[in-house]
Design a protein around this motif. Structure first.
Motif, PDB file in Angstrom:
ATOM      1  N   ARG A  24     -32.295 -51.066  -8.957  1.00  0.00           N
ATOM      2  CA  ARG A  24     -33.058 -52.100  -8.263  1.00  0.00           C
ATOM      3  C   ARG A  24     -32.666 -52.079  -6.785  1.00  0.00           C
ATOM      4  NH1 ARG A  24     -33.178 -55.131  -4.672  1.00  0.00           N
ATOM      5  NH2 ARG A  24     -30.933 -55.239  -4.829  1.00  0.00           N
ATOM      6  N   ARG A  25     -33.539 -51.547  -5.978  1.00  0.00           N
ATOM      7  CA  ARG A  25     -33.307 -51.487  -4.529  1.00  0.00           C
ATOM      8  C   ARG A  25     -34.594 -51.955  -3.886  1.00  0.00           C
ATOM      9  NH1 ARG A  25     -34.004 -46.585  -2.820  1.00  0.00           N
ATOM     10  NH2 ARG A  25     -34.914 -45.808  -4.730  1.00  0.00           N
ATOM     11  N   SER A  26     -34.519 -52.358  -2.638  1.00  0.00           N
ATOM     12  CA  SER A  26     -35.750 -52.702  -1.930  1.00  0.00           C
ATOM     13  C   SER A  26     -36.368 -51.407  -1.416  1.00  0.00           C
ATOM     14  CB  SER A  26     -35.452 -53.654  -0.774  1.00  0.00           C
ATOM     15  OG  SER A  26     -34.968 -54.868  -1.293  1.00  0.00           O
ATOM     16  N   ARG A  28     -39.481 -49.379   0.381  1.00  0.00           N
ATOM     17  CA  ARG A  28     -40.498 -49.702   1.401  1.00  0.00           C
ATOM     18  C   ARG A  28     -41.483 -48.567   1.612  1.00  0.00           C
ATOM     19  NH1 ARG A  28     -35.580 -51.936   2.813  1.00  0.00           N
ATOM     20  NH2 ARG A  28     -35.592 -54.210   2.990  1.00  0.00           N
ATOM     21  N   VAL A 106     -28.296 -54.116   8.409  1.00  0.00           N
ATOM     22  CA  VAL A 106     -29.367 -53.576   7.564  1.00  0.00           C
ATOM     23  C   VAL A 106     -30.581 -53.200   8.426  1.00  0.00           C
ATOM     24  CG1 VAL A 106     -30.585 -55.687   6.821  1.00  0.00           C
ATOM     25  CG2 VAL A 106     -30.419 -53.749   5.280  1.00  0.00           C
ATOM     26  N   ASN A 131     -44.969 -54.449   6.046  1.00  0.00           N
ATOM     27  CA  ASN A 131     -44.772 -55.482   5.026  1.00  0.00           C
ATOM     28  C   ASN A 131     -46.102 -56.012   4.523  1.00  0.00           C
ATOM     29  OD1 ASN A 131     -41.894 -56.778   4.549  1.00  0.00           O
ATOM     30  ND2 ASN A 131     -41.910 -56.068   6.676  1.00  0.00           N
ATOM     31  N   PHE A 135     -46.360 -52.066   1.940  1.00  0.00           N
ATOM     32  CA  PHE A 135     -45.755 -50.726   1.970  1.00  0.00           C
ATOM     33  C   PHE A 135     -46.546 -49.750   1.089  1.00  0.00           C
ATOM     34  CE2 PHE A 135     -42.091 -53.716   2.495  1.00  0.00           C
ATOM     35  CZ  PHE A 135     -41.804 -53.439   3.819  1.00  0.00           C
ATOM     36  N   CYS A 176     -40.076 -54.425  -3.778  1.00  0.00           N
ATOM     37  CA  CYS A 176     -39.472 -54.975  -2.561  1.00  0.00           C
ATOM     38  C   CYS A 176     -39.792 -56.471  -2.482  1.00  0.00           C
ATOM     39  CB  CYS A 176     -39.996 -54.274  -1.301  1.00  0.00           C
ATOM     40  SG  CYS A 176     -39.085 -54.806   0.184  1.00  0.00           S
ATOM     41  N   PRO A 177     -38.760 -57.324  -2.570  1.00  0.00           N
ATOM     42  CA  PRO A 177     -39.014 -58.761  -2.383  1.00  0.00           C
ATOM     43  C   PRO A 177     -39.312 -59.005  -0.912  1.00  0.00           C
ATOM     44  CG  PRO A 177     -36.646 -58.364  -2.517  1.00  0.00           C
ATOM     45  CD  PRO A 177     -37.320 -57.031  -2.703  1.00  0.00           C
ATOM     46  N   GLN A 178     -40.279 -59.884  -0.602  1.00  0.00           N
ATOM     47  CA  GLN A 178     -40.684 -60.051   0.799  1.00  0.00           C
ATOM     48  C   GLN A 178     -40.960 -61.514   1.142  1.00  0.00           C
ATOM     49  OE1 GLN A 178     -43.508 -56.602  -0.117  1.00  0.00           O
ATOM     50  NE2 GLN A 178     -43.630 -56.786   2.108  1.00  0.00           N
ATOM     51  N   THR A 179     -40.059 -62.090   1.894  1.00  0.00           N
ATOM     52  CA  THR A 179     -40.277 -63.453   2.394  1.00  0.00           C
ATOM     53  C   THR A 179     -41.532 -63.506   3.249  1.00  0.00           C
ATOM     54  OG1 THR A 179     -37.969 -64.115   2.307  1.00  0.00           O
ATOM     55  CG2 THR A 179     -39.305 -65.201   3.960  1.00  0.00           C
ATOM     56  N   ILE A 180     -41.758 -62.453   3.992  1.00  0.00           N
ATOM     57  CA  ILE A 180     -42.885 -62.434   4.936  1.00  0.00           C
ATOM     58  C   ILE A 180     -44.230 -62.626   4.214  1.00  0.00           C
ATOM     59  CG2 ILE A 180     -43.149 -59.932   4.947  1.00  0.00           C
ATOM     60  CD1 ILE A 180     -43.861 -60.018   7.802  1.00  0.00           C
ATOM     61  N   PHE A 202     -42.224 -66.519  -2.014  1.00  0.00           N
ATOM     62  CA  PHE A 202     -42.242 -65.166  -1.442  1.00  0.00           C
ATOM     63  C   PHE A 202     -43.092 -64.258  -2.327  1.00  0.00           C
ATOM     64  CE2 PHE A 202     -38.457 -65.814  -4.031  1.00  0.00           C
ATOM     65  CZ  PHE A 202     -38.505 -64.749  -4.919  1.00  0.00           C
ATOM     66  N   PRO A 220     -28.000 -50.211   1.773  1.00  0.00           N
ATOM     67  CA  PRO A 220     -27.307 -51.301   2.462  1.00  0.00           C
ATOM     68  C   PRO A 220     -25.964 -51.602   1.795  1.00  0.00           C
ATOM     69  CG  PRO A 220     -29.577 -51.897   1.935  1.00  0.00           C
ATOM     70  CD  PRO A 220     -29.277 -50.633   1.192  1.00  0.00           C
ATOM     71  N   ARG A 222     -22.524 -53.562   0.561  1.00  0.00           N
ATOM     72  CA  ARG A 222     -22.190 -54.858  -0.038  1.00  0.00           C
ATOM     73  C   ARG A 222     -20.741 -55.196   0.310  1.00  0.00           C
ATOM     74  NH1 ARG A 222     -27.092 -54.586  -0.845  1.00  0.00           N
ATOM     75  NH2 ARG A 222     -28.122 -55.490  -2.654  1.00  0.00           N
TER      76      ARG A 222
END
Ligand SMILES: Cc1cc2nc3c(=O)[nH]c(=O)nc-3n(C[C@H](O)[C@H](O)[C@H](O)COP(=O)(O)O)c2cc1C
Length: 233
Positions: A24-26, A28, A106, A131, A135, A176-180, A202, A220, A222
């Protein structure tokens, strides 16, 4: 204390989960191929297994593909892309100290992979607008909760969202989780015909990874567990 063989059993049993969490990675950059409906059904059924306060399950998920997906992207580009924002939950974006540093780290990692320099403002805008094109993902979902919800229910929804992204990974896809994608809630509500009593947190773009893209190679960092996890006796 656990005896040694029990400990080894535990670690062995954890191996698939440890592998899944790192899958599980974001991501894009996606391939255009759509997931089959039975795979989608299984992904979302599994995600629903998330825990919640008093089993209230306050999440409401709206998933789009095809024409609706394209329409949503176009509308978000026309509004959010031009600064016309309408967020249900304000985003302060006030990171300081170590949190600001992680945000910068990041960003640097991503821009470096994309070949965007510090001065390249247009490049940064282009990367940001990606975004709103999800993507290129063929699927996008938007996560809502009822308007009576407060921070505890938002935690429930967060647990669900992580379950969902792990479920997507377990089915061989990426996300990809996206607040935008929550920056203009009315646009999203209008596209799905959703009433005002559901509030948007989101969105998550998902599908199959385009493994050829440099932006998908970033890892990224941790913090070490000792820095944010504290054991006492
Ligand atoms: C709720 C939430 C919103 C996020 N919003 C965005 C976003 O709008 N755009 C984006 O590119 N990444 C977004 N991210 C992804 C984070 O940048 C990413 O999770 C973080 O850098 C850690 O990387 P990883 O997910 O690959 O492990 C978001 C993550 C979360 C949990």
């Amino acid at each position: 204390m656990m005896n040694e063989s029990k400990l080894r059993d535990g670690l062995l049993q954890a191996a698939p989960f440890i592998e899944l969490t790192s899958k599980r990675r974001s991501v894009r950059g996606f391939l255009p191929d759509r997931l089959d409906q039975d795979v989608l059904d299984s992904i979302f059924k599994t995600a629903n297994h998330a825990p919640s306060n008093a089993n209230t399950q306050p999440w409401h998920t709206y998933v789009a593909c095809g024409e609706l997906r394209d329409h949503l992207s176009q509308r978000l580009l026309e509004t959010v892309g031009k600064g016309e924002n309408q967020l249900d939950f304000p985003y302060g974006y006030k990171y300081e100290g170590e949190y600001r540093q992680r945000q910068l780290d990041v960003g640097i990692l991503l821009y470096k992979a994309l070949g965007i320099t510090r001065e390249d403002k247009d490049g940064k805008v282009r990367a940001w607008l990606r975004n709103l094109e999800f993507f290129d993902a063929p699927h996008v979902c938007f996560i809502f909760m009822p308007d009576w919800c407060e921070i505890r229910e938002a935690c429930d929804v967060g647990m669900y969202a992580q379950n969902l992204m792990l479920s997507i990974a377990a089915h061989g896809a990426v996300s990809c989780p996206q607040t935008i994608l929550g920056y203009n809630a009315d646009v999203v509500r209008e596209a799905f015909g959703i009433e005002q009593n559901l509030k948007l947190l989101f969105g998550i773009s998902f599908g199959l990874e385009d493994k050829s893209l440099p932006e998908n190679q970033i890892v990224p960092e941790r913090v070490a567990p000792g820095e944010n996890t504290h054991f006492y006796e």
